[in-house]
Enzyme design. Structure first.
Site, short mmCIF file in Angstrom:
data_model
loop_
_atom_site.label_atom_id
_atom_site.label_comp_id
_atom_site.label_asym_id
_atom_site.label_seq_id
_atom_site.Cartn_x
_atom_site.Cartn_y
_atom_site.Cartn_z
N GLU A 43 -17.38 5.29 9.30
CA GLU A 43 -15.98 4.88 9.48
C GLU A 43 -15.29 5.91 10.34
OE1 GLU A 43 -13.81 2.27 8.85
OE2 GLU A 43 -12.56 3.65 10.00
N ILE A 59 -4.43 -12.15 -0.88
CA ILE A 59 -4.59 -13.40 -1.63
C ILE A 59 -6.07 -13.78 -1.71
CG2 ILE A 59 -4.04 -15.87 -1.64
CD1 ILE A 59 -1.51 -15.00 0.02
N HIS A 61 -7.72 -16.74 -1.65
CA HIS A 61 -7.38 -18.12 -1.33
C HIS A 61 -8.23 -19.09 -2.12
CE1 HIS A 61 -4.60 -17.26 1.93
NE2 HIS A 61 -5.43 -16.32 2.33
N VAL A 184 -18.58 5.45 15.85
CA VAL A 184 -19.80 5.03 16.53
C VAL A 184 -19.49 4.90 18.01
CG1 VAL A 184 -21.45 3.14 16.80
CG2 VAL A 184 -20.74 3.88 14.51
N ILE A 347 -13.92 -11.33 11.25
CA ILE A 347 -13.60 -11.72 9.88
C ILE A 347 -12.09 -11.74 9.70
CG2 ILE A 347 -14.05 -11.29 7.43
CD1 ILE A 347 -16.61 -11.78 8.95
N SER A 349 -8.67 -14.07 8.19
CA SER A 349 -8.45 -14.64 6.87
C SER A 349 -9.39 -15.83 6.70
CB SER A 349 -7.00 -15.09 6.74
OG SER A 349 -6.75 -15.42 5.41
N CYS A 412 5.41 10.43 -9.06
CA CYS A 412 6.09 9.33 -8.37
C CYS A 412 6.96 8.64 -9.38
CB CYS A 412 5.06 8.35 -7.80
SG CYS A 412 5.78 6.79 -7.26
#
Ligand SMILES: Cc1cc2nc3c(=O)[nH]c(=O)nc-3n(C[C@H](O)[C@H](O)[C@H](O)COP(=O)(O)OP(=O)(O)OC[C@H]3O[C@@H](n4cnc5c(N)ncnc54)[C@H](O)[C@@H]3O)c2cc1C
Lengths: 497, 435
Positions: A43, A59, A61, A184, A347, A349, A412
């Site tokens: 990453e 969501i 779905h 990468v 990729i 939704s 917090c």
């Protein structure tokens, strides 16, 4: 940020290299960790969940809107089912709230009936058409001008950050490695087969590469000589409201979709907030996360058609996410050009929903491509539960604080997050290293004051736990420094970055 | 789990909480407790190391910590209990307060009366929807102030300030003294929201330009902020196309308003004034929740700490009287309206007079005006007025009104309007304490 030397962090060889630490890449790594394999996720950001996986609607779905037979339709329905168990095992906050597609006139009611039939074709049961009265009884804040709705009771909401972190953590617990701040830069191909991945930290020899690089998946494919698809970035902007107005809607509310988009939704989040958005605008730059005045106007007017009285005074933040659009469907499967390369690309939704099903499918393809899948006998599907102060009873809290006093200090105040929880989030596998990393893991700074109060305190805790200077703590990306030493110190140490 | 009982508890140990606790003690409450989440008393004053506190209260110009210190000493002398590093998680009807701290764990306190004195929080970028990217280096002025004054770090070298609230102005000076280049202050309104003295001492003395009727229309920078785009705004506060210009910066400080921190009350049925964001109270600073009082910035945002202390003295005394059963119970209140030119009035309602000859009102004007007259209307009659050389939204109007002027009137409201040619002063505000 202080790091061990590059060679310590990056292995020289791996059975599978997954490019991209979004929800898709992390779910794939976790699925691969069921087998005896060395798996490395690369990453380029300092944390996972820094791309599209951090800015979406959250969501799960129901799965009635995708064309029957597409990847989107199949993996949506399967993914949503998988989450029922996975969210329990991995500790991903999930709530089944149901979704509504609302209609403004008779034409739209006809569209709802089409959607219902399509849902049945996609394998769903329990979809129902509601009249106006039923709709308004369920959602009293919706516009009285609406005429009906399609009710999907199985739709759920999840925390998209936690989903990604939980997959990542479980993958690590089962032996996978995640290397952050590792971009990468190339893929070595010999005789049309992948042989190695080149990165900003060095080279890893491997025969299998999974491309889960989100909006950058087109670039990654090109690195291996595969130009079979391209990615168009499409931005969606949001306005998020405080949980004091969290009862604005109970369920996810969509307008009737048009050919162009699903429209502006009004939806609860799993943590009790409400958001409006997203719009859809095609952009040039893959990383253009800017919000715009025009965008705000568009989503506010869109949301008003559904909920006329928006609590705009309770907005706490605005943000944008970028859809990786490769065409109508996901790009899933073996590269048509390069051996050993498998795509989980484009990729858009419902990618969050589909992620665990995408992971299963990608592993099947890897098997098909020759990867040996020997079960990992030590695999554990479960992440340990970390204490959440706000959800505990008074007695549980007392015991927790007696064992670790840091759980008795609220850092917090908006979300009632304790120092103990922040420290645990930093120390966990795939732990937080940045302010936003803490925020997305335990919600410190996620509330109405947006870190105004806890920001300086969280910075100090991160610095202490990681053993770095306060001036080295970043917001999210490597260049996102927060504080400089005061000027006296600067003149003494002119070279401090 | 330990249980504790007190006559009066103040939630928050800033200037309001300390003054309320002291006056509660003075008024006869025996067991008084202050619960404070920070490691010391003083609240926001501890990060306000500049001068300008206490001119009214102590006849002296003190720093924030200096002002706090005087109260901290008084609290010690008075035998008031103080819980530090303790956060109140809930304050329930009947006076049941649950707090948590690292060394004492969960503690539940029951008390006869509670004073809300939790102060306020800063409005954020999200609340005012500034478009653009979301880089590091955009923070509220108060958070920056804490970092510079208490932790010893600087948020940047090239600073732009959005909003001319007092904290923003003070931070303009602070950052200049730190060696940063404060390039400009942009204010969307056609007037400043800060005290005049701060505009002079913090901007003019440092040659920092204040641009009125300007708004930030975009934030730039992927990792760290690199600059902003600013535009002029029209009378409706919308950006005027073609007036945009860019300005580089590595730090954007926001001083765009303060919001009373009333979440503990909102969890119950605390009645909130939508304009102040604080509770609706009567002259005793009594809220609609029995046994709960409020004072300081949690009630309405003050510009001077001196007023906070005075208001908290009223609330603390009332809380003590309530605890001792001496505060008359009332069910019917008369409301006090903010009429023309007045944005809000505190107290918002009146119960029958409590023995004192006058009642003090705090008000803010909706917009700046030159010579003006503030008037009290009682059942359609002007029963009181006072003249002011200038009126500004940023500077509180304080009016001590003799009860006899209000009499039995049912409709009570304040207005402010430009003064007629030759002003003639009738009742000037008095400095004595009023209830
Ligand atoms: C506005 C919006 C709303 C959405 N709402 C929903 C929803 O409600 N429900 C739902 O199911 N789905 C939703 N989605 C879709 C969902 O968010 C995405 O499908 C999902 O997050 C995609 O995950 P990913 O892992 O593929 O991509 P990402 O999360 O973008 O991850 C890709 C990662 O790859 C890394 N990377 C890229 N190139 C390299 C490189 N060269 N080297 C190393 N690392 C690299 C990136 O830094 C990034 O972290 C929404 C999307 C958007 C934009």
């Amino acid at each position: 940020m202080l790091e061990a030397s590059a060679s310590d962090r990056l292995p020289t060889q791996a059975d599978v290299v997954v490019i991209g630490g979004g929800v898709v890449g992390c779910a794939i790594a976790r699925e691969l960790s069921r087998y005896r394999l060395s798996v490395v996720v690369l990453e380029r950001a300092p944390d996972v969940a820094m791309g599209t996986s951090k800015a979406n609607s959250g969501i799960l779905h129901a799965g009635f809107d995708a064309e029957p037979g597409t990847w989107k339709a199949r993996l949506n329905v399967r993914g949503a089912r998988l989450y029922r168990e996975i969210s329990e095992d991995l500790g991903i906050p999930r709530r089944r709230v149901g979704s509504l597609v609302v209609a403004q006139d008779a034409d739209q009611l006809a569209t709802l009936e089409e959607l219902r039939l399509r849902g049945i074709e996609n394998g769903l049961t329990g979809l129902a058409l509601w009249g106006r009265d039923e709709l308004l009884a369920h959602e009293p804040n919706l516009s009285p001008e609406l005429v009906g709705a399609l009710w999907a009771p199985m739709a759920a909401i999840v925390c998209p950050f936690t989903a990604t972190f939980a997959f990542a953590e479980n993958a690590i617990r089962n032996g996978a490695r995640i290397v952050t701040e590792c971009a990468v830069t190339g893929i070595e191909v010999v005789d049309n087969r992948v042989t190695a991945v080149k990165t900003s930290l060095g080279r890893i020899a491997t025969s299998y590469v999974v491309n889960a690089a989100g909006v950058h998946s087109g670039e990654v494919a090109l690195m291996a000589g595969d130009d079979s698809f391209t990615i168009t970035p499409r931005r969606g902007e949001y306005v998020l409201f405080d949980h004091s107005v969290g009862d604005l809607v109970r369920s996810v509310v969509f307008p009737t979709p048009t050919k162009l988009s699903k429209g502006i939704l009004v939806a609860p989040t799993v943590h009790g907030n409400v958001f409006i958005g997203p719009n859809a605008s095609d952009i040039e730059d893959l990383e253009d996360h800017e919000t715009t005045r025009h965008g705000f106007a568009e989503i506010i007017s869109g949301a008003r058609r559904v909920v006329p009285n928006l609590p705009l005074g309770n907005a706490i933040t605005e943000f944008a996410g970028i859809r990786a659009v490769a065409g109508k469907d996901f790009v899933i499967g073996l590269s048509p050009v390069t051996g050993g390369l498998v795509h989980a690309a484009g990729i858009q939704s419902p990618g969050l929903t589909a992620a665990p099903a995408i992971a299963e499918t990608i592993v099947e393809y890897l098997g098909e491509a020759g990867l040996k899948l020997v079960p990992n006998p030590a695999f554990t599907p479960i992440n340990p539960v970390r204490p959440k102060f706000v959800d505990m009873s008074i007695g549980e809290r007392a015991r927790l604080i007696a064992a670790d006093p840091l759980y008795g200090r609220i850092i917090c105040r908006c979300e009632s997050i304790t120092e103990g929880e922040i420290v645990a989030a930093i120390q966990a596998p795939c732990g937080a290293r940045t302010m936003d990393g803490v925020k997305r893991r335990v919600r410190a700074g996620m509330g109405r004051c947006q870190g105004g109060f806890c920001g300086p305190r969280v910075t100090a805790i991160i610095a202490r736990e990681l053993g770095v200077a306060v001036t080295e703590v970043c917001k999210d990306s490597a260049g996102s420094w927060l504080y400089l030493p005061r000027s006296e110190t600067v003149s003494a140490e002119p070279n401090h970055a | 789990m330990h249980e504790f009982h007190y006559d009066v508890v103040t939630i928050g140990g800033g200037p309001a909480g300390m003054a309320a606790a002291l006056s509660a003690k003075d008024a006869g409450a025996k067991q008084v407790l202050i619960i404070e989440r920070d490691r010391e008393l003083g609240g926001i004053l501890q990060q306000c190391i500049h001068n300008g506190f206490g001119l009214r209260r102590f006849d002296k110009e003190l720093t924030g910590p200096g002002y706090a210190h005087r109260y901290i000493e008084m609290v010690k002398q008075a035998g008031i209990d103080v819980w530090l590093d303790s956060t109140v998680l809930s304050a329930d009807p009947g006076g049941i307060i649950t707090s948590v701290s690292p060394d004492k764990g969960m503690r539940v306190v029951t008390c006869a009366a509670t004073v809300y004195s939790m102060g306020c929080r800063e409005r954020t970028r999200g609340a005012i929807r500034i478009p653009g990217s979301r880089p590091a280096g955009v923070l509220t002025a108060g958070a920056a102030q804490r970092m510079v004054n208490m932790e010893g770090y600087s948020p940047g070298r090239n600073v732009v300030i959005v909003g001319s609230g007092d904290i923003g102005l003070i931070m303009a000076r602070r950052m200049s003294l730190e060696g940063a280049h404060v390039k400009a202050v942009f204010e969307i309104m056609p007037y400043s929201n800060g005290l005049n003295r701060n505009i002079v001492q913090c901007l003019e003395d440092f040659d920092i330009p204040l641009h009125l009727s300007h708004s930030v229309v975009a934030v730039h920078g992927e990792d760290h902020v690199t600059g902003i785009t600013v535009a002029k705004v029209d009378a409706k506060l919308n950006p005027i196309a073609g007036t945009e210009f860019d300005m580089d910066c590595d730090c954007l400080l926001l001083s765009v308003g303060l919001i009373p921190e009333n979440e503990l009350g909102r969890a119950h049925a605390l009645e909130i004034d939508p304009v102040t964001g604080g509770a609706v109270v009567d002259q005793f600073r009594r809220t609609n929740m029995s046994g709960f009082f409020a004072a300081g910035n949690v009630l309405h945002v003050h510009d001077l700490v001196d007023w906070v202390s005075q208001e908290a003295e009223i609330a603390g005394r009332s809380a003590a009287l309530h605890a001792l059963g001496k505060l008359p119970k009332v069910n019917v209140f008369r409301s006090v309206a903010a009429g023309d030119g007045i944005r809000y009035v505190v107290p918002q309602k009146l119960s029958p007079p409590g023995g004192r000859p006058t009642v003090r009102f705090f008000m803010r004007a909706t917009q700046p005006m030159g010579a003006s007259v503030v008037q009290l209307h009682a059942d359609g009659q002007i029963v009181w007025e006072s003249n002011h050389p200038v009126v500004k939204p940023s500077e509180m109007i304080v009016a001590d009104i003799p009860w006899k002027k209000i009499g039995a009137a049912r409709e009570i409201s304040f207005t402010v309007a430009p003064a007629p040619e030759e002003p003639e002063s009738r009742d000037a505000p008095q400095a004595e304490e009023a209830l």
